[in-house]
Design an enzyme around this catalytic site. Sequence first.
Site, PDB file in Angstrom:
ATOM      1  N   TYR A   1      -5.979  10.129   3.889  1.00 24.66           N
ATOM      2  CA  TYR A   1      -4.586  10.330   3.473  1.00 24.66           C
ATOM      3  C   TYR A   1      -4.561  11.403   2.379  1.00 24.66           C
ATOM      4  O   TYR A   1      -5.601  11.877   1.940  1.00 24.66           O
ATOM      5  CB  TYR A   1      -3.969   8.997   3.008  1.00 24.66           C
TER       6      TYR A   1
ATOM      7  N   GLN B   1       0.854  -1.193   0.000  1.00 24.29           N
ATOM      8  CA  GLN B   1       0.000   0.000   0.000  1.00 24.29           C
ATOM      9  C   GLN B   1       0.891   1.245   0.000  1.00 24.29           C
ATOM     10  O   GLN B   1       1.726   1.416   0.878  1.00 24.29           O
ATOM     11  CB  GLN B   1      -0.860  -0.022   1.264  1.00 24.29           C
TER      12      GLN B   1
ATOM     13  N   ARG C   1      -8.725  -7.819  10.602  1.00 22.64           N
ATOM     14  CA  ARG C   1      -8.588  -8.333  11.964  1.00 22.64           C
ATOM     15  C   ARG C   1      -8.669  -9.856  12.087  1.00 22.64           C
ATOM     16  O   ARG C   1      -7.987 -10.437  12.941  1.00 22.64           O
ATOM     17  CB  ARG C   1      -9.612  -7.647  12.871  1.00 22.64           C
TER      18      ARG C   1
HETATM   19  C1  LIG Z   1      -4.228  -2.922  13.368  1.00 19.13           C
HETATM   20  C2  LIG Z   1      -4.838  -2.320  12.124  1.00 19.13           C
HETATM   21  C3  LIG Z   1      -4.051  -1.512  11.306  1.00 19.13           C
HETATM   22  C4  LIG Z   1      -4.608  -0.937  10.153  1.00 19.13           C
HETATM   23  N1  LIG Z   1      -3.799  -0.204   9.317  1.00 19.13           N
HETATM   24  C5  LIG Z   1      -4.270   0.198   8.117  1.00 19.13           C
HETATM   25  C6  LIG Z   1      -3.397   0.790   7.165  1.00 19.13           C
HETATM   26  O1  LIG Z   1      -2.189   0.931   7.380  1.00 19.13           O
HETATM   27  N2  LIG Z   1      -3.951   1.162   5.991  1.00 19.13           N
HETATM   28  C7  LIG Z   1      -5.266   0.994   5.695  1.00 19.13           C
HETATM   29  O2  LIG Z   1      -5.723   1.354   4.607  1.00 19.13           O
HETATM   30  N3  LIG Z   1      -6.104   0.422   6.570  1.00 19.13           N
HETATM   31  C8  LIG Z   1      -5.639   0.005   7.760  1.00 19.13           C
HETATM   32  N4  LIG Z   1      -6.468  -0.646   8.624  1.00 19.13           N
HETATM   33  C9  LIG Z   1      -7.874  -0.886   8.237  1.00 19.13           C
HETATM   34  C10 LIG Z   1      -8.028  -2.231   7.539  1.00 19.13           C
HETATM   35  O3  LIG Z   1      -7.354  -2.269   6.306  1.00 19.13           O
HETATM   36  C11 LIG Z   1      -9.510  -2.537   7.286  1.00 19.13           C
HETATM   37  O4  LIG Z   1     -10.026  -1.517   6.451  1.00 19.13           O
HETATM   38  C12 LIG Z   1     -10.330  -2.624   8.569  1.00 19.13           C
HETATM   39  O5  LIG Z   1      -9.609  -3.310   9.572  1.00 19.13           O
HETATM   40  C13 LIG Z   1     -11.666  -3.323   8.348  1.00 19.13           C
HETATM   41  O6  LIG Z   1     -11.462  -4.651   7.964  1.00 19.13           O
HETATM   42  P1  LIG Z   1     -11.668  -5.889   9.006  1.00 19.13           P
HETATM   43  O7  LIG Z   1     -13.049  -5.745   9.562  1.00 19.13           O
HETATM   44  O8  LIG Z   1     -11.473  -7.109   8.163  1.00 19.13           O
HETATM   45  O9  LIG Z   1     -10.625  -5.746  10.071  1.00 19.13           O
HETATM   46  C14 LIG Z   1      -5.951  -1.190   9.804  1.00 19.13           C
HETATM   47  C15 LIG Z   1      -6.726  -2.016  10.635  1.00 19.13           C
HETATM   48  C16 LIG Z   1      -6.183  -2.583  11.776  1.00 19.13           C
HETATM   49  C17 LIG Z   1      -7.026  -3.486  12.624  1.00 19.13           C
END
Ligand SMILES: Cc1cc2nc3c(=O)[nH]c(=O)nc-3n(C[C@H](O)[C@H](O)[C@H](O)COP(=O)(O)O)c2cc1C
Length: 400
Positions: free
Chosen positions: A171, A101, A347
């Site tokens: 961003y 990314q 997650r």
């Molecule tokens: C610990 C953590 C770090 C994350 N860091 C980023 C990131 O660097 N860039 C990004 O676009 N989304 C980031 N996200 C968001 C995830 O990409 C995703 O959009 C969000 O967790 C929802 O998906 P999930 O329900 O499968 O966790 C992060 C999420 C978590 C839990």
Amino acid sequence: MTDKGQPFTPAKLAGLTLKNRVIRAGCFEGMCQGGQVTDELVEHHRRLAAGGVAMTTVAYCSVSADGRAFDHELWMREAIVPGLRKLTDAVHREGSLASIQLGHAGFFTNKGIIGKRPLGASAKWCLFMRSYCREMTREDIDEKVHDFVSAAVLARDSGFDAIEIHAGHGYLLSQFLSPWTNRRKDAFGGSIENRLRFPVKVIENTRDILGPDFPILVKMNQIDGMKNGISIHESQIIGRAFEFAGASALIPSSGFTSKIPFLMLRGDLPIREMSRNQESSLDRLGLKIFGRLMVPEHAYRPLFQLDGARKILEAVDIPVIYIGGVESLAAIRQVLDDGFSFVQVGRATIQDPEFVTKLEAGLIERSPCDHCNRCVAAMDAGGVYCVSNNEGFLGQGAGS
Ligand SMILES: Cc1cc2nc3c(=O)[nH]c(=O)nc-3n(C[C@H](O)[C@H](O)[C@H](O)COP(=O)(O)O)c2cc1C
């Protein structure tokens, strides 16, 4: 009996074939002190690859030194190509693919780390970083377009199979799209066509240099989530513009890191854990007391982005990758039935890197992740892992 239905069949993404429909979402690892590729980062993604995802995504990598919000994040440069090559080789050896990314934090970059005033679409105070950015000039815009393109080339040269341009979550590219951060009076502000100009240029120029087949994923917002943010109607226009600019696939999400960071996550607010990560005792106390006022909470539900993501799906003819609350085999089936081409999972794969293998083998039906979001605080305290899962997951075994 193992059900080998649609989720576990191969599918094409631009010039690439993915072995199944599950991609690890970009989740900031917090394992790159000084912007270096560490053994922990390599092991983290090797374990995800071994755990069955078709493609893993190295999270937020800044396209330039001045796009950093933290010292423990990557920024793209020649010097880290050998380290990244080690990572992509490790992922490939496990039979999976690797994406990275690429973004720029814009007005919420950290002045202390980048050593100069942050850049933004318009001059604006950032409460999150307690700094005031300056409005980007035409020359700054050209320079950042160039930085995105150079970073994409270095990513490809490092062995990545795809790149993911970050145009969401508040961003820099998202700051140009959103009226909340873009109040410019020139050709880059005002109408949605003007606000699109810089992000579209980034995608077009990246497509030109990478050629027609290289997968360029674009993460975008379907809504920003605050008053004066982009609406669903505008995000449909944005999705179409990104398609015509050369995006291979879109990943619709929501939220603004510096304002409403938990809209993209939903679930509990780990205020106590986040306050422990603050450098000064005043900041620790401030976050403890005012955290719940400063950081809004949003209730979790499975597939929480589905309504908005469907609107993007309706608007474009390129693959749309569903993200947000994918926690079970039934959920994956549901979004694939809806017409999404792949899912990105965050997650559930932090909780268990073998989430996909276990689903496919019929060992589990859903992830036990309870959205406590303490993994979010962990990423700033040594590296991301599931705090609830005793076995943890921090790239253990790295270097051993
Ligand atoms: C610990 C953590 C770090 C994350 N860091 C980023 C990131 O660097 N860039 C990004 O676009 N989304 C980031 N996200 C968001 C995830 O990409 C995703 O959009 C969000 O967790 C929802 O998906 P999930 O329900 O499968 O966790 C992060 C999420 C978590 C839990």
